[in-house]
Design a protein around this motif. Structure first.
Motif, PDB file in Angstrom:
ATOM      1  N   GLN A  39      35.973   5.227 -15.941  1.00  0.00           N
ATOM      2  CA  GLN A  39      37.298   4.711 -16.772  1.00  0.00           C
ATOM      3  C   GLN A  39      38.447   4.016 -15.912  1.00  0.00           C
ATOM      4  N   ASP A  40      38.422   4.573 -14.668  1.00  0.00           N
ATOM      5  CA  ASP A  40      39.703   4.250 -13.898  1.00  0.00           C
ATOM      6  C   ASP A  40      39.257   4.099 -12.470  1.00  0.00           C
ATOM      7  N   SER A  41      38.864   3.126 -11.970  1.00  0.00           N
ATOM      8  CA  SER A  41      38.697   2.944 -10.608  1.00  0.00           C
ATOM      9  C   SER A  41      39.644   3.228  -9.551  1.00  0.00           C
ATOM     10  N   ASN A  42      41.005   3.451  -9.999  1.00  0.00           N
ATOM     11  CA  ASN A  42      41.814   3.868  -9.231  1.00  0.00           C
ATOM     12  C   ASN A  42      41.806   5.398  -8.609  1.00  0.00           C
ATOM     13  N   VAL A  43      41.020   5.868  -9.600  1.00  0.00           N
ATOM     14  CA  VAL A  43      40.914   7.375  -9.048  1.00  0.00           C
ATOM     15  C   VAL A  43      39.732   7.609  -8.591  1.00  0.00           C
ATOM     16  N   ALA A  44      38.858   6.492  -8.229  1.00  0.00           N
ATOM     17  CA  ALA A  44      37.396   6.948  -7.652  1.00  0.00           C
ATOM     18  C   ALA A  44      37.412   7.329  -6.607  1.00  0.00           C
ATOM     19  N   GLU A  45      38.457   6.922  -5.611  1.00  0.00           N
ATOM     20  CA  GLU A  45      38.684   7.645  -4.036  1.00  0.00           C
ATOM     21  C   GLU A  45      38.993   9.325  -4.292  1.00  0.00           C
ATOM     22  N   SER A  46      39.403   9.594  -5.093  1.00  0.00           N
ATOM     23  CA  SER A  46      39.659  11.086  -5.267  1.00  0.00           C
ATOM     24  C   SER A  46      38.533  11.914  -5.170  1.00  0.00           C
ATOM     25  N   PHE A  47      37.324  11.278  -5.469  1.00  0.00           N
ATOM     26  CA  PHE A  47      35.940  11.687  -5.575  1.00  0.00           C
ATOM     27  C   PHE A  47      35.150  11.224  -4.445  1.00  0.00           C
ATOM     28  N   THR A  48      35.175  10.110  -3.932  1.00  0.00           N
ATOM     29  CA  THR A  48      34.485   9.458  -2.942  1.00  0.00           C
ATOM     30  C   THR A  48      35.005  10.090  -1.452  1.00  0.00           C
ATOM     31  N   VAL A  49      35.983  10.520  -1.639  1.00  0.00           N
ATOM     32  CA  VAL A  49      36.503  11.206  -0.119  1.00  0.00           C
ATOM     33  C   VAL A  49      35.815  12.449   0.136  1.00  0.00           C
ATOM     34  N   ILE A  50      34.882  12.995  -0.949  1.00  0.00           N
ATOM     35  CA  ILE A  50      34.167  14.241  -0.531  1.00  0.00           C
ATOM     36  C   ILE A  50      32.815  13.669   0.287  1.00  0.00           C
ATOM     37  N   ARG A  51      32.363  12.360  -0.041  1.00  0.00           N
ATOM     38  CA  ARG A  51      31.098  12.037   0.932  1.00  0.00           C
ATOM     39  C   ARG A  51      31.905  11.590   2.207  1.00  0.00           C
ATOM     40  N   LYS A  52      33.013  10.856   2.163  1.00  0.00           N
ATOM     41  CA  LYS A  52      33.559  10.377   3.199  1.00  0.00           C
ATOM     42  C   LYS A  52      33.872  11.354   4.367  1.00  0.00           C
ATOM     43  N   GLU A  53      34.381  12.663   4.040  1.00  0.00           N
ATOM     44  CA  GLU A  53      34.630  13.604   5.005  1.00  0.00           C
ATOM     45  C   GLU A  53      33.362  14.460   5.389  1.00  0.00           C
ATOM     46  N   ASN A  54      32.367  14.447   4.359  1.00  0.00           N
ATOM     47  CA  ASN A  54      31.251  15.301   4.853  1.00  0.00           C
ATOM     48  C   ASN A  54      29.770  14.303   4.561  1.00  0.00           C
ATOM     49  N   PRO A  55      29.704  13.433   5.315  1.00  0.00           N
ATOM     50  CA  PRO A  55      28.667  12.477   5.381  1.00  0.00           C
ATOM     51  C   PRO A  55      27.009  12.904   5.153  1.00  0.00           C
ATOM     52  N   THR A  56      26.725  14.208   5.819  1.00  0.00           N
ATOM     53  CA  THR A  56      25.602  14.526   5.915  1.00  0.00           C
ATOM     54  C   THR A  56      25.206  15.970   5.122  1.00  0.00           C
ATOM     55  N   GLY A  57      26.291  16.736   4.536  1.00  0.00           N
ATOM     56  CA  GLY A  57      26.233  17.730   3.692  1.00  0.00           C
ATOM     57  C   GLY A  57      25.713  17.600   2.377  1.00  0.00           C
ATOM     58  N   LEU A  58      25.374  18.759   1.648  1.00  0.00           N
ATOM     59  CA  LEU A  58      24.900  18.734   0.483  1.00  0.00           C
ATOM     60  C   LEU A  58      26.147  18.624  -0.603  1.00  0.00           C
ATOM     61  N   VAL A  59      26.069  17.548  -1.650  1.00  0.00           N
ATOM     62  CA  VAL A  59      27.021  17.251  -2.624  1.00  0.00           C
ATOM     63  C   VAL A  59      26.580  17.174  -3.669  1.00  0.00           C
ATOM     64  N   LEU A  60      27.129  17.825  -4.999  1.00  0.00           N
ATOM     65  CA  LEU A  60      26.709  17.769  -6.201  1.00  0.00           C
ATOM     66  C   LEU A  60      28.034  16.887  -7.027  1.00  0.00           C
ATOM     67  N   ALA A  61      27.353  15.899  -7.582  1.00  0.00           N
ATOM     68  CA  ALA A  61      28.401  15.318  -8.705  1.00  0.00           C
ATOM     69  C   ALA A  61      28.508  16.059  -9.882  1.00  0.00           C
ATOM     70  N   ASN A  62      29.532  15.816 -10.651  1.00  0.00           N
ATOM     71  CA  ASN A  62      29.671  16.674 -11.951  1.00  0.00           C
ATOM     72  C   ASN A  62      30.427  15.751 -13.122  1.00  0.00           C
ATOM     73  N   MET A  63      29.847  16.055 -14.319  1.00  0.00           N
ATOM     74  CA  MET A  63      30.462  15.276 -15.414  1.00  0.00           C
ATOM     75  C   MET A  63      30.115  16.083 -16.832  1.00  0.00           C
ATOM     76  N   GLY A  64      30.532  15.739 -17.773  1.00  0.00           N
ATOM     77  CA  GLY A  64      30.429  16.582 -18.917  1.00  0.00           C
ATOM     78  C   GLY A  64      29.356  16.080 -19.595  1.00  0.00           C
ATOM     79  N   ALA A  65      28.916  16.947 -20.620  1.00  0.00           N
ATOM     80  CA  ALA A  65      27.626  16.790 -21.242  1.00  0.00           C
ATOM     81  C   ALA A  65      27.782  15.527 -22.546  1.00  0.00           C
ATOM     82  N   GLY A  66      29.123  14.985 -22.678  1.00  0.00           N
ATOM     83  CA  GLY A  66      29.372  13.952 -23.538  1.00  0.00           C
ATOM     84  C   GLY A  66      28.942  12.773 -23.092  1.00  0.00           C
ATOM     85  N   LYS A  67      28.582  12.551 -21.692  1.00  0.00           N
ATOM     86  CA  LYS A  67      28.173  11.345 -21.014  1.00  0.00           C
ATOM     87  C   LYS A  67      26.497  11.235 -21.000  1.00  0.00           C
ATOM     88  N   ASP A  68      26.034  10.074 -21.091  1.00  0.00           N
ATOM     89  CA  ASP A  68      24.739   9.751 -21.096  1.00  0.00           C
ATOM     90  C   ASP A  68      24.164   9.660 -19.586  1.00  0.00           C
TER      91      ASP A  68
END
Length: 345
Positions: free
Chosen positions: A95-124
């Motif tokens: 909904q807000d691209s301005n907050v995307a970096e608060s999530f993308t920073v995970i992969r930026k700091e850990n480029p080769t590690g295992l990362v799981l994304a998370n979202m609620g069941a209300g999304k398709d």
């Protein structure tokens, strides 16, 4: 104040290392062992994801500038310790691209590690694909949080599309999908329903640690729903409910230390997620001390594997355990066979 920041502050304020149902588990000591801690293999596998340790940093935060800092620090901890890490709910980034970096920073700091994304069941499924792409994630967590949503002042009260979304996502997403609770536990009925929807892995995430009904009630002006602070079943009773489940089981909720991780693994969890204890460490003593804590947990697990004469994580489900107290009362009422667990070899 941003809701995500408010959640973080309340989680810190309400955090306490407390007694819970993990204390109802006792091991049957065996006096002879045939291995050393150096021989122990802590690795485990979850839907094809190869974890070097049987625990991981579970979903916590994201969605603001302040939470970006903590996600960055958590990603550094994950990178330095080799742990898998799950993001907090990333739906806000759609909904807000301005907050995307608060999530993308995970992969930026850990480029080769295992990362799981998370979202609620209300999304398709379409939203799931976008979130996975945004985080360059190796898998997806779909969280279930009905009690939290109902207590949350601005929460969602329509859950009718959740089953459809879960079924659609598991059928179309190519990455591993894990359905998780957020601290209210899962019953055997829920696990069976998830299997029927095509789910292959579930994190039973029970009560005993952070209570999101307590957090959301603290945000209500009248604080009138405190009776729901303790809603749900514990991680231990959820793992007992899952004994016959035909799913890959993960566990989280109220995990305080290496001993709790070990107990959850012995009760059938393939891996164990930790949120509150790691976040508390990060917020109080910092990144380096948190890395040291995690490495200490690994060493303690090697000792515990040796103590029970088990060389691998997969072998832990044959360790005999006595279940007492509240967990036993629950199991008795639900006709769960505790003798089978106590007499394993």
């Amino acid at each position: 104040m941003n809701r995500k920041d408010e959640h973080l502050l309340l989680a810190k304020a309400l955090y306490k290392k407390q007694a819970n149902d993990f204390d109802d588990l006792t091991f049957v000591h065996q006096s002879l062992v045939d291995l050393t801690p150096a021989e122990v293999d802590l690795s485990t596998e979850v839907l094809g994801l190869q974890l070097t340790a049987p625990f991981y940093i579970n979903a916590m935060t994201g969605g603001s500038e302040k939470t970006k800092i903590y996600n960055q620090q958590l990603a550094i901890v994950a990178r330095e310790t080799g742990l898998m890490m799950a993001s907090g709910s990333a739906s806000a980034a759609l909904q807000d691209s301005n907050v995307a970096e608060s999530f993308t920073v995970i992969r930026k700091e850990n480029p080769t590690g295992l990362v799981l994304a998370n979202m609620g069941a209300g999304k398709d499924a379409q939203a799931a694909e976008k979130i996975i792409d945004l985080l360059q994630a190796d898998g997806l967590q779909i969280h279930l949080n009905v009690p939290q949503e109902l207590v949350m002042p601005e929460g969602e009260a329509d859950f009718k599309n959740w089953r459809h979304n879960i079924q659609q996502i598991t059928a179309t997403i190519s990455k591993p999908v894990i359905v998780k609770e957020v601290g209210f536990g899962m019953s055997r009925e829920t696990l069976q329903q998830l299997k029927q929807l095509g789910v292959q892995a579930a994190d039973v995430s029970g009560k005993g640690g952070t209570s999101f009904t307590q957090i959301e009630n603290a945000r209500r002006s009248k604080h009138e729903l405190s009776y729901l602070n303790d809603w749900g079943q514990s991680t231990v009773t959820s793992l007992l409910e899952a004994q016959e489940a035909e799913l890959t089981i993960l566990a989280s909720g109220g995990v305080r230390d290496a001993y709790d991780i070990f107990k959850a693994l012995c009760l059938g969890a393939k891996a164990v997620g930790i949120s509150g204890a790691i976040l508390h460490s990060l917020m109080t003593v910092g990144v380096e001390a948190t890395i040291d804590l995690i490495e200490s947990w690994k060493n303690q697990l090697r000792m515990l594997y040796t103590l029970t004469n088990k060389k691998t994580t997969a072998q832990l489900t044959s360790v005999p355990l006595l279940v007492t107290g509240n967990a036993k009362a629950w199991a008795d009422a639900r006709s769960i066979d505790l003798k089978k667990i106590a007499q394993r070899i």
